[in-house]
Design a protein around this motif. Structure first.
Motif, PDB file in Angstrom:
ATOM      1  N   ASP A 140       0.838  -1.216   0.000  1.00 43.45           N
ATOM      2  CA  ASP A 140       0.000   0.000   0.000  1.00 43.45           C
ATOM      3  C   ASP A 140       0.866   1.257   0.000  1.00 43.45           C
ATOM      4  O   ASP A 140       0.572   2.228  -0.709  1.00 43.45           O
ATOM      5  N   ASP A 141       1.920   1.258   0.819  1.00 41.38           N
ATOM      6  CA  ASP A 141       2.839   2.407   0.840  1.00 41.38           C
ATOM      7  C   ASP A 141       3.439   2.630  -0.545  1.00 41.38           C
ATOM      8  O   ASP A 141       3.506   3.761  -1.044  1.00 41.38           O
ATOM      9  N   MET A 142       3.895   1.552  -1.165  1.00 43.62           N
ATOM     10  CA  MET A 142       4.546   1.672  -2.480  1.00 43.62           C
ATOM     11  C   MET A 142       3.568   2.189  -3.528  1.00 43.62           C
ATOM     12  O   MET A 142       3.922   3.012  -4.371  1.00 43.62           O
ATOM     13  N   VAL A 143       2.343   1.720  -3.472  1.00 45.24           N
ATOM     14  CA  VAL A 143       1.316   2.157  -4.425  1.00 45.24           C
ATOM     15  C   VAL A 143       1.060   3.652  -4.257  1.00 45.24           C
ATOM     16  O   VAL A 143       1.017   4.410  -5.236  1.00 45.24           O
ATOM     17  N   TYR A 144       0.928   4.076  -3.011  1.00 43.70           N
ATOM     18  CA  TYR A 144       0.646   5.489  -2.711  1.00 43.70           C
ATOM     19  C   TYR A 144       1.739   6.401  -3.286  1.00 43.70           C
ATOM     20  O   TYR A 144       1.455   7.382  -3.977  1.00 43.70           O
ATOM     21  N   HIS A 145       2.986   6.064  -2.994  1.00 42.06           N
ATOM     22  CA  HIS A 145       4.087   6.930  -3.443  1.00 42.06           C
ATOM     23  C   HIS A 145       4.300   6.835  -4.953  1.00 42.06           C
ATOM     24  O   HIS A 145       4.593   7.835  -5.606  1.00 42.06           O
ATOM     25  N   THR A 146       4.149   5.648  -5.513  1.00 41.68           N
ATOM     26  CA  THR A 146       4.330   5.480  -6.962  1.00 41.68           C
ATOM     27  C   THR A 146       3.336   6.355  -7.728  1.00 41.68           C
ATOM     28  O   THR A 146       3.688   7.019  -8.707  1.00 41.68           O
ATOM     29  N   ARG A 147       2.113   6.371  -7.252  1.00 41.65           N
ATOM     30  CA  ARG A 147       1.084   7.170  -7.930  1.00 41.65           C
ATOM     31  C   ARG A 147       1.496   8.648  -7.982  1.00 41.65           C
ATOM     32  O   ARG A 147       1.364   9.317  -9.004  1.00 41.65           O
ATOM     33  N   HIS A 148       2.022   9.153  -6.866  1.00 42.22           N
ATOM     34  CA  HIS A 148       2.335  10.581  -6.803  1.00 42.22           C
ATOM     35  C   HIS A 148       3.623  10.927  -7.546  1.00 42.22           C
ATOM     36  O   HIS A 148       3.730  12.001  -8.145  1.00 42.22           O
ATOM     37  N   VAL A 149       4.577  10.023  -7.525  1.00 43.03           N
ATOM     38  CA  VAL A 149       5.794  10.259  -8.312  1.00 43.03           C
ATOM     39  C   VAL A 149       5.432  10.294  -9.795  1.00 43.03           C
ATOM     40  O   VAL A 149       5.897  11.163 -10.540  1.00 43.03           O
ATOM     41  N   ARG A 150       4.590   9.395 -10.218  1.00 38.33           N
ATOM     42  CA  ARG A 150       4.200   9.365 -11.635  1.00 38.33           C
ATOM     43  C   ARG A 150       3.504  10.659 -12.051  1.00 38.33           C
ATOM     44  O   ARG A 150       3.698  11.146 -13.167  1.00 38.33           O
ATOM     45  N   GLN A 151       2.729  11.241 -11.136  1.00 39.12           N
ATOM     46  CA  GLN A 151       2.065  12.520 -11.429  1.00 39.12           C
ATOM     47  C   GLN A 151       3.089  13.593 -11.787  1.00 39.12           C
ATOM     48  O   GLN A 151       2.840  14.448 -12.623  1.00 39.12           O
ATOM     49  N   GLY A 152       4.237  13.558 -11.110  1.00 38.91           N
ATOM     50  CA  GLY A 152       5.240  14.598 -11.321  1.00 38.91           C
ATOM     51  C   GLY A 152       6.182  14.309 -12.471  1.00 38.91           C
ATOM     52  O   GLY A 152       6.853  15.219 -12.955  1.00 38.91           O
ATOM     53  N   ALA A 153       6.273  13.047 -12.877  1.00 37.82           N
ATOM     54  CA  ALA A 153       7.279  12.660 -13.873  1.00 37.82           C
ATOM     55  C   ALA A 153       6.688  11.676 -14.869  1.00 37.82           C
ATOM     56  O   ALA A 153       6.992  10.487 -14.858  1.00 37.82           O
ATOM     57  N   PRO A 154       5.815  12.186 -15.765  1.00 37.21           N
ATOM     58  CA  PRO A 154       5.094  11.279 -16.656  1.00 37.21           C
ATOM     59  C   PRO A 154       5.983  10.517 -17.638  1.00 37.21           C
ATOM     60  O   PRO A 154       5.602   9.445 -18.091  1.00 37.21           O
ATOM     61  N   ASN A 155       7.164  11.058 -17.956  1.00 31.79           N
ATOM     62  CA  ASN A 155       7.963  10.462 -19.031  1.00 31.79           C
ATOM     63  C   ASN A 155       9.220   9.735 -18.589  1.00 31.79           C
ATOM     64  O   ASN A 155       9.949   9.211 -19.426  1.00 31.79           O
ATOM     65  N   VAL A 156       9.510   9.706 -17.295  1.00 27.08           N
ATOM     66  CA  VAL A 156      10.703   8.964 -16.863  1.00 27.08           C
ATOM     67  C   VAL A 156      10.418   7.462 -16.919  1.00 27.08           C
ATOM     68  O   VAL A 156       9.259   7.031 -16.911  1.00 27.08           O
ATOM     69  N   LEU A 157      11.488   6.668 -16.968  1.00 23.14           N
ATOM     70  CA  LEU A 157      11.355   5.227 -16.725  1.00 23.14           C
ATOM     71  C   LEU A 157      11.223   5.080 -15.215  1.00 23.14           C
ATOM     72  O   LEU A 157      12.147   5.419 -14.466  1.00 23.14           O
ATOM     73  N   LEU A 158      10.062   4.626 -14.772  1.00 20.91           N
ATOM     74  CA  LEU A 158       9.781   4.602 -13.328  1.00 20.91           C
ATOM     75  C   LEU A 158       9.819   3.176 -12.786  1.00 20.91           C
ATOM     76  O   LEU A 158       9.052   2.309 -13.214  1.00 20.91           O
ATOM     77  N   LEU A 159      10.720   2.980 -11.835  1.00 23.86           N
ATOM     78  CA  LEU A 159      10.836   1.691 -11.146  1.00 23.86           C
ATOM     79  C   LEU A 159      10.163   1.799  -9.788  1.00 23.86           C
ATOM     80  O   LEU A 159      10.251   2.847  -9.139  1.00 23.86           O
ATOM     81  N   ALA A 160       9.541   0.712  -9.357  1.00 21.44           N
ATOM     82  CA  ALA A 160       9.012   0.664  -7.993  1.00 21.44           C
ATOM     83  C   ALA A 160       9.513  -0.618  -7.337  1.00 21.44           C
ATOM     84  O   ALA A 160       9.512  -1.689  -7.952  1.00 21.44           O
ATOM     85  N   ASP A 161       9.959  -0.491  -6.091  1.00 22.57           N
ATOM     86  CA  ASP A 161      10.357  -1.678  -5.344  1.00 22.57           C
ATOM     87  C   ASP A 161       9.132  -2.484  -4.940  1.00 22.57           C
ATOM     88  O   ASP A 161       8.115  -1.918  -4.533  1.00 22.57           O
ATOM     89  N   LEU A 162       9.242  -3.809  -5.040  1.00 22.95           N
ATOM     90  CA  LEU A 162       8.291  -4.649  -4.317  1.00 22.95           C
ATOM     91  C   LEU A 162       8.881  -4.809  -2.908  1.00 22.95           C
ATOM     92  O   LEU A 162      10.038  -5.200  -2.753  1.00 22.95           O
ATOM     93  N   PRO A 163       8.092  -4.478  -1.873  1.00 29.19           N
ATOM     94  CA  PRO A 163       8.661  -4.456  -0.522  1.00 29.19           C
ATOM     95  C   PRO A 163       8.788  -5.852   0.098  1.00 29.19           C
ATOM     96  O   PRO A 163       8.367  -6.856  -0.487  1.00 29.19           O
ATOM     97  N   PHE A 164       9.348  -5.839   1.272  1.00 32.39           N
ATOM     98  CA  PHE A 164       9.616  -7.048   2.072  1.00 32.39           C
ATOM     99  C   PHE A 164       8.448  -8.049   2.036  1.00 32.39           C
ATOM    100  O   PHE A 164       7.311  -7.681   2.330  1.00 32.39           O
ATOM    101  N   MET A 165       8.738  -9.294   1.667  1.00 29.63           N
ATOM    102  CA  MET A 165       7.789 -10.409   1.693  1.00 29.63           C
ATOM    103  C   MET A 165       6.586 -10.250   0.766  1.00 29.63           C
ATOM    104  O   MET A 165       5.608 -10.971   0.894  1.00 29.63           O
TER     105      MET A 165
END
Ligand code: KIV
Ligand code: NA
Length: 265
Positions: free
Chosen positions: A63-88
């Motif tokens: 849930d944390d990763m989803v929340y932050h990924t959504r907002h980073v994407r809002q600011g940077a539509p054209n970057v190659l965006l990686l998201a970590d899958l968290p612990f377990m």
């Protein structure tokens, strides 16, 4: 900026052209980094420390990763965006698939997972289902409770060979990008040359194809322990935008990381 894809990164590796990347966790910084031309951003589970104040990445949730990924994407539509899958969240390949779908639908282009050859099946499973995977070898912070702390990895010949073999196994399984963290620069060079996919280093010397820094380390607002590979670019430049520009300039020139920010072996 035109949309950056894995194709660009592969081309840069072929041309010997280095690239800089940063972690990002919110809209404002993501936008600033994209405006400065940073092509690759990572929503790192380092947010457990930098955003949440924990002492490891273990408490971070999907849930944390989803929340932050959504907002980073809002600011940077054209970057190659990686998201970590968290612990377990990728203990089985089915879990990996379920959770990768969540961060991809929040705006990631690719997921990053930590670990060696045991992840080959997971990487094959995700890649077949249209999720590109970035590996992460060396110091893998989610394993802090196995390691008993954060130490440089791959220092013995045996462990170095193991890491190279893991990297080759994961590449054969379909891994398309690799992060190497806190390993001797000679080993990072060996792995980077052995793989045809692009390799990004942090605390891995100057010979990898790309570099990444935790954004708080890059502007010198890390609390507590500051890792040896971190460099504050803000003091020498005076503004955050100029710090990003200078970081990128030094990465492209091959002058960051210097020996003082690397591990010898
Ligand atoms: O979470 C993170 O910030 C990372 C980078 C250090 C590569 O995984
Ligand atoms: Na991470």
């Amino acid at each position: 900026m035109k949309p950056i894809t894995l194709k660009n990164l592969r081309q840069w590796k072929l041309e010997g052209k280095k690239f800089a990347s940063l972690t990002a966790y919110d809209y404002s910084f993501a936008r600033l980094f994209a405006e400065q031309g940073i092509p690759v951003l990572l929503v790192g589970d380092s947010l457990g420390m930098t955003i949440q104040g924990h002492d490891s990445t273990v408490p971070v949730t999907v849930d944390d990763m989803v929340y932050h990924t959504r907002h980073v994407r809002q600011g940077a539509p054209n970057v190659l965006l990686l998201a970590d899958l968290p612990f377990m969240s990728y203990a089985t390949k089915e879990q990996a698939g379920h959770n990768a779908a969540r961060v991809m639908q929040a705006g990631a282009n690719m997921v990053k997972i930590e670990g060696g050859a045991w992840l080959a099946d997971t990487i094959r499973y995700l890649t077949e289902r249209a999720v590109p995977v970035c590996g992460h070898l060396g110091l893998t912070p989610q394993s802090v409770n196995i390691f008993g702390g954060y130490q440089v990895q791959g220092k013995t010949e045996e462990h170095a060979d193991q890491l190279l073999s893991d990297a080759l196994t994961l590449e054969a399984a379909g891994m398309q990008l690799l992060v190497l963290e806190c390993i001797p620069l000679s080993l990072a060079k060996r792995i980077t040359e052995a793989l045809s996919i692009p390799v990004i280093g942090i605390g891995a010397g100057t010979q990898t194809d790309g570099q990444i820094l935790v954004m708080q380390d890059m502007i010198g607002i890390t609390s507590g322990y500051v890792p040896k590979f971190a460099k504050n670019f803000l003091t020498e430049t005076g503004s955050i935008a100029a710090a990003v520009e200078e970081y990128q300039r030094q990465v492209l020139a091959g002058t960051f990381p210097s020996l003082e920010h690397s591990f010898k072996g």
